[in-house]
Enzyme design. Structure first.
Site, short mmCIF file in Angstrom:
data_model
loop_
_atom_site.label_atom_id
_atom_site.label_comp_id
_atom_site.label_asym_id
_atom_site.label_seq_id
_atom_site.Cartn_x
_atom_site.Cartn_y
_atom_site.Cartn_z
N GLY A 36 42.40 6.39 50.16
CA GLY A 36 42.80 7.33 51.24
C GLY A 36 41.62 7.43 52.34
O GLY A 36 41.88 7.30 53.35
N HIS A 37 40.45 7.68 51.57
CA HIS A 37 39.28 7.99 52.50
C HIS A 37 39.08 6.76 53.10
O HIS A 37 38.82 6.55 54.62
CB HIS A 37 38.14 8.22 51.77
CG HIS A 37 37.92 9.66 51.16
ND1 HIS A 37 38.28 9.63 49.64
CD2 HIS A 37 38.23 10.93 51.56
CE1 HIS A 37 38.19 10.87 49.24
NE2 HIS A 37 38.15 11.75 50.42
N GLY A 154 42.70 13.33 57.19
CA GLY A 154 43.90 12.73 56.49
C GLY A 154 45.17 13.89 56.54
O GLY A 154 44.96 15.15 56.46
N GLN A 155 46.36 13.29 56.59
CA GLN A 155 47.52 14.13 56.84
C GLN A 155 47.84 14.88 55.53
O GLN A 155 48.55 15.80 55.50
CB GLN A 155 48.77 13.34 57.26
CG GLN A 155 50.03 13.48 56.62
CD GLN A 155 51.07 13.97 57.74
OE1 GLN A 155 50.90 13.53 58.87
NE2 GLN A 155 51.92 15.11 57.21
N SER A 192 44.15 11.35 45.74
CA SER A 192 43.16 12.72 45.84
C SER A 192 42.00 12.57 45.00
O SER A 192 42.44 12.20 43.82
CB SER A 192 44.05 14.03 45.71
OG SER A 192 43.25 15.12 45.29
#
Ligand code: PAF
Length: 286
Positions: A36-37, A154-155, A192
């Site tokens: 995600g990052h 991030g959303q 996460s």
């Protein structure tokens, strides 16, 4: 890839880049990086181009954790984080410690905080009363240090992005805020750093967050529904996951973050659910 620990050196470098008209893309993180990052890093690179510089900050910011929260056990793996950043073509990792970011804080010599007073009140702000004060303070400091043209958030932290946008607008920061989509596992669980805490059984049931968003989407796809009714349906659905302990489920206007009375397409849903000691959040447009 350079690693800089001193805020002064980081700021000096960034100001030099600005003098040379080099664009700076910034991804603030608390480390324990995952794909995600990395998708935020890729977005930052696209935004500044190959001639620009991409900076990632890694700092577990103590002021955004409440006294009973997971600051001490927040996962850390710097060697892995550096490796991931290098592989993704990050130019510079800013890696400050508490003394760099909050000098003299324990002796009461750090006394300026940034507080957003509207969008930060509900949901995460209600559940974690000092959280956003910590976020806006550290993000303001990081923006001053990194001097970014554009910062990518991030959303998954939808409310955080809204609060940061508001701060940037209210306080005239020259940094543009870009919000990039949430990266998900195959079953829909949002990536996460906290997913690491989940036991295998909790991990299986953590799909409840995504499935709740999907159920809400389906429910309002053809018709509007009183929000209380939709919330009741979603609570009943969440109750079918015995390890899930919901903190809140909110349906709101994505521009104002105010709860709606009637839920319809275009509204937004956010939820926080505990699995044992692990608290996960997610959100989606209906
Ligand atoms: O989203 C996060 O990881 C943090 O809240 C941030 C923006 C890096 C500030 O500490």
């Amino acid at each position: 890839m350079r690693v800089i620990k001193s805020w002064r050196t980081m700021q000096r470098e960034a100001l030099q880049w600005r003098r040379e008209a080099v664009r700076i893309g910034f991804v603030p993180t608390m480390g324990y990086l995952h794909d995600g990052h990395m998708s935020l890093v890729r977005r930052a690179r696209k935004l500044v181009g190959s001639a620009g510089k991409v900076v990632v900050s890694i700092y577990v910011n103590p002021t955004q954790f409440g006294p009973t929260e997971d600051l001490a056990r927040y996962p850390r793996d710097l060697a892995r984080d550096n490796k991931l950043c290098r592989a993704e073509g990050v130019d510079l990792v800013f890696l400050p410690n508490d003394q760099e970011m909050y000098p003299g804080k324990s002796e009461g010599r750090f006394s300026t905080f940034v507080v957003e007073e509207n969008l930060s009140q509900g949901m995460e702000g209600a559940a974690r009363p000092t959280h956003f004060r910590g976020v806006t303070t550290v993000v303001a400091k990081l923006f001053n240090i990194v001097q970014a043209d554009v910062a990518v958030f991030g959303q998954k932290d939808f409310q955080q992005a809204a609060v940061v946008r508001q701060m940037v607008s209210d306080l005239n920061f020259p940094t543009r805020i870009v919000v990039a989509p949430t990266t998900r596992e195959a079953d829909g669980l949002a990536l996460s750093s906290r997913n690491k805490y989940l036991s295998p059984a909790e991990r299986q049931q953590a799909v409840a967050l995504w499935q709740t968003i999907q159920l809400a989407r389906k429910t309002v796809s053809r018709t509007s529904v009183p929000a209380v009714n939709l919330k009741r349906t979603l609570a009943q659905f969440l109750a079918t996951f015995p390890l899930a302990n919901p903190d809140y489920v909110e349906i709101f206007d994505p521009a104002t973050l105010q709860p709606v009375r009637v839920a319809r397409r275009g509204d937004h849903l956010a939820l926080a659910v505990r699995f044992g000691k692990t608290r996960l959040i997610d959100n989606g447009r209906l």
